[in-house]
Design a protein around this motif. Structure first.
Motif, PDB file in Angstrom:
ATOM      1  N   VAL A 140       8.537   6.323   4.259  1.00 43.42           N
ATOM      2  CA  VAL A 140       8.496   4.963   4.823  1.00 43.42           C
ATOM      3  C   VAL A 140       9.189   4.036   4.125  1.00 43.42           C
ATOM      4  O   VAL A 140      10.082   3.269   4.752  1.00 43.42           O
ATOM      5  N   LEU A 141       9.267   3.821   2.746  1.00 45.83           N
ATOM      6  CA  LEU A 141       9.743   3.031   1.886  1.00 45.83           C
ATOM      7  C   LEU A 141      11.368   3.199   2.082  1.00 45.83           C
ATOM      8  O   LEU A 141      11.915   2.072   1.682  1.00 45.83           O
ATOM      9  N   ASP A 142      11.647   4.339   1.866  1.00 50.66           N
ATOM     10  CA  ASP A 142      13.242   4.706   2.149  1.00 50.66           C
ATOM     11  C   ASP A 142      13.606   4.352   3.389  1.00 50.66           C
ATOM     12  O   ASP A 142      15.007   4.532   3.467  1.00 50.66           O
ATOM     13  N   GLY A 143      12.914   3.989   4.318  1.00 49.94           N
ATOM     14  CA  GLY A 143      13.540   3.987   5.730  1.00 49.94           C
ATOM     15  C   GLY A 143      13.894   5.347   6.260  1.00 49.94           C
ATOM     16  O   GLY A 143      14.940   5.267   7.119  1.00 49.94           O
ATOM     17  N   ASN A 144      13.181   6.182   5.868  1.00 51.92           N
ATOM     18  CA  ASN A 144      13.790   7.796   6.443  1.00 51.92           C
ATOM     19  C   ASN A 144      13.686   7.651   7.913  1.00 51.92           C
ATOM     20  O   ASN A 144      12.547   7.268   8.591  1.00 51.92           O
ATOM     21  N   PRO A 145      14.679   8.018   8.835  1.00 50.28           N
ATOM     22  CA  PRO A 145      14.620   8.048  10.070  1.00 50.28           C
ATOM     23  C   PRO A 145      13.656   9.227  10.826  1.00 50.28           C
ATOM     24  O   PRO A 145      13.190   9.190  11.867  1.00 50.28           O
ATOM     25  N   ASP A 146      12.999   9.933   9.947  1.00 43.57           N
ATOM     26  CA  ASP A 146      12.209  10.888  10.397  1.00 43.57           C
ATOM     27  C   ASP A 146      10.453  10.462  10.443  1.00 43.57           C
ATOM     28  O   ASP A 146       9.747  10.773  11.058  1.00 43.57           O
ATOM     29  N   THR A 147      10.498   8.934   9.925  1.00 41.54           N
ATOM     30  CA  THR A 147       9.198   8.451  10.199  1.00 41.54           C
ATOM     31  C   THR A 147       9.113   7.821  11.569  1.00 41.54           C
ATOM     32  O   THR A 147      10.148   7.284  12.019  1.00 41.54           O
ATOM     33  N   VAL A 148       7.892   7.795  12.010  1.00 43.52           N
ATOM     34  CA  VAL A 148       7.516   7.222  13.382  1.00 43.52           C
ATOM     35  C   VAL A 148       7.680   5.630  13.346  1.00 43.52           C
ATOM     36  O   VAL A 148       7.234   5.012  12.736  1.00 43.52           O
ATOM     37  N   LYS A 149       8.587   5.219  14.315  1.00 46.73           N
ATOM     38  CA  LYS A 149       8.710   3.877  14.550  1.00 46.73           C
ATOM     39  C   LYS A 149       8.321   3.413  15.953  1.00 46.73           C
ATOM     40  O   LYS A 149       8.754   4.219  16.939  1.00 46.73           O
ATOM     41  N   GLU A 150       7.591   2.297  16.157  1.00 41.21           N
ATOM     42  CA  GLU A 150       7.419   2.028  17.477  1.00 41.21           C
ATOM     43  C   GLU A 150       8.153   0.753  18.019  1.00 41.21           C
ATOM     44  O   GLU A 150       8.499  -0.014  17.220  1.00 41.21           O
ATOM     45  N   TRP A 209       0.852  -1.346  -0.210  1.00 39.75           N
ATOM     46  CA  TRP A 209       0.174  -0.064   0.190  1.00 39.75           C
ATOM     47  C   TRP A 209       0.736   1.261  -0.169  1.00 39.75           C
ATOM     48  O   TRP A 209       0.528   2.366  -0.540  1.00 39.75           O
ATOM     49  N   TYR A 210       1.961   1.172   0.710  1.00 36.53           N
ATOM     50  CA  TYR A 210       2.798   2.349   0.732  1.00 36.53           C
ATOM     51  C   TYR A 210       3.406   2.593  -0.560  1.00 36.53           C
ATOM     52  O   TYR A 210       3.569   3.471  -1.092  1.00 36.53           O
ATOM     53  N   ARG A 211       3.794   1.523  -1.124  1.00 39.21           N
ATOM     54  CA  ARG A 211       4.381   1.639  -2.736  1.00 39.21           C
ATOM     55  C   ARG A 211       3.351   2.108  -3.454  1.00 39.21           C
ATOM     56  O   ARG A 211       3.721   2.896  -4.417  1.00 39.21           O
ATOM     57  N   GLU A 212       2.221   1.715  -3.591  1.00 39.87           N
ATOM     58  CA  GLU A 212       1.192   2.234  -4.448  1.00 39.87           C
ATOM     59  C   GLU A 212       0.875   3.562  -4.285  1.00 39.87           C
ATOM     60  O   GLU A 212       1.160   4.635  -5.028  1.00 39.87           O
ATOM     61  N   ALA A 213       1.024   4.088  -2.797  1.00 41.15           N
ATOM     62  CA  ALA A 213       0.868   5.599  -2.638  1.00 41.15           C
ATOM     63  C   ALA A 213       2.009   6.301  -2.993  1.00 41.15           C
ATOM     64  O   ALA A 213       2.042   7.393  -3.641  1.00 41.15           O
ATOM     65  N   ALA A 214       3.223   5.983  -2.793  1.00 37.22           N
ATOM     66  CA  ALA A 214       4.694   6.493  -3.320  1.00 37.22           C
ATOM     67  C   ALA A 214       4.517   6.491  -4.702  1.00 37.22           C
ATOM     68  O   ALA A 214       4.663   7.786  -5.442  1.00 37.22           O
ATOM     69  N   ASP A 215       3.888   5.632  -5.495  1.00 35.35           N
ATOM     70  CA  ASP A 215       3.871   5.596  -6.981  1.00 35.35           C
ATOM     71  C   ASP A 215       2.972   6.802  -7.515  1.00 35.35           C
ATOM     72  O   ASP A 215       3.065   7.320  -8.693  1.00 35.35           O
ATOM     73  N   LEU A 216       1.968   6.960  -6.681  1.00 34.38           N
ATOM     74  CA  LEU A 216       1.007   8.161  -7.161  1.00 34.38           C
ATOM     75  C   LEU A 216       1.453   9.513  -6.451  1.00 34.38           C
ATOM     76  O   LEU A 216       0.886  10.537  -6.881  1.00 34.38           O
ATOM     77  N   GLY A 217       2.859   9.500  -5.683  1.00 29.70           N
ATOM     78  CA  GLY A 217       3.248  10.890  -5.586  1.00 29.70           C
ATOM     79  C   GLY A 217       3.227  11.211  -3.928  1.00 29.70           C
ATOM     80  O   GLY A 217       3.466  12.226  -3.739  1.00 29.70           O
ATOM     81  N   HIS A 218       2.869  10.379  -3.397  1.00 23.59           N
ATOM     82  CA  HIS A 218       2.409  10.720  -1.670  1.00 23.59           C
ATOM     83  C   HIS A 218       3.837  10.546  -1.001  1.00 23.59           C
ATOM     84  O   HIS A 218       4.729   9.627  -0.947  1.00 23.59           O
ATOM     85  N   PRO A 219       4.272  11.846  -0.545  1.00 23.17           N
ATOM     86  CA  PRO A 219       5.585  11.866  -0.247  1.00 23.17           C
ATOM     87  C   PRO A 219       5.940  11.066   1.256  1.00 23.17           C
ATOM     88  O   PRO A 219       7.183  10.589   1.384  1.00 23.17           O
ATOM     89  N   ALA A 220       5.109  10.943   2.108  1.00 23.06           N
ATOM     90  CA  ALA A 220       5.284  10.472   3.406  1.00 23.06           C
ATOM     91  C   ALA A 220       5.570   8.869   3.042  1.00 23.06           C
ATOM     92  O   ALA A 220       6.250   8.302   3.812  1.00 23.06           O
TER      93      ALA A 220
END
Length: 62
Positions: free
Chosen positions: A52-62, A37-48
């Motif tokens: 997430v897919l890039d493993g950006n450290p700014d994303t929230v992890k629990e 689902w993240y990949r589909e959203a990213a393919d449609l241009g969703h930056p967040a």
């Protein structure tokens, strides 16, 4: 969480809803399904979703 999954599951191709559905799936312990689902959203241009897919450290992890 099931209500949220149901709500965001019917996205009609709207990138934020697709990304939010990925978040819900991840919180439900379904990371592989969330990733698609993240990949589909990213393919449609969703930056967040891209972060997430890039493993950006700014994303929230629990």
């Amino acid at each position: 969480m099931e209500d949220a999954a149901e709500y965001f599951g019917d996205t009609d191709g709207y990138p934020p809803d697709i990304a939010h559905h990925g978040v819900v799936l991840e919180k439900q312990g379904k990371p592989d399904e969330a990733k698609s689902w993240y990949r589909e959203a990213a393919d449609l241009g969703h930056p967040a979703a891209r972060k997430v897919l890039d493993g950006n450290p700014d994303t929230v992890k629990e």
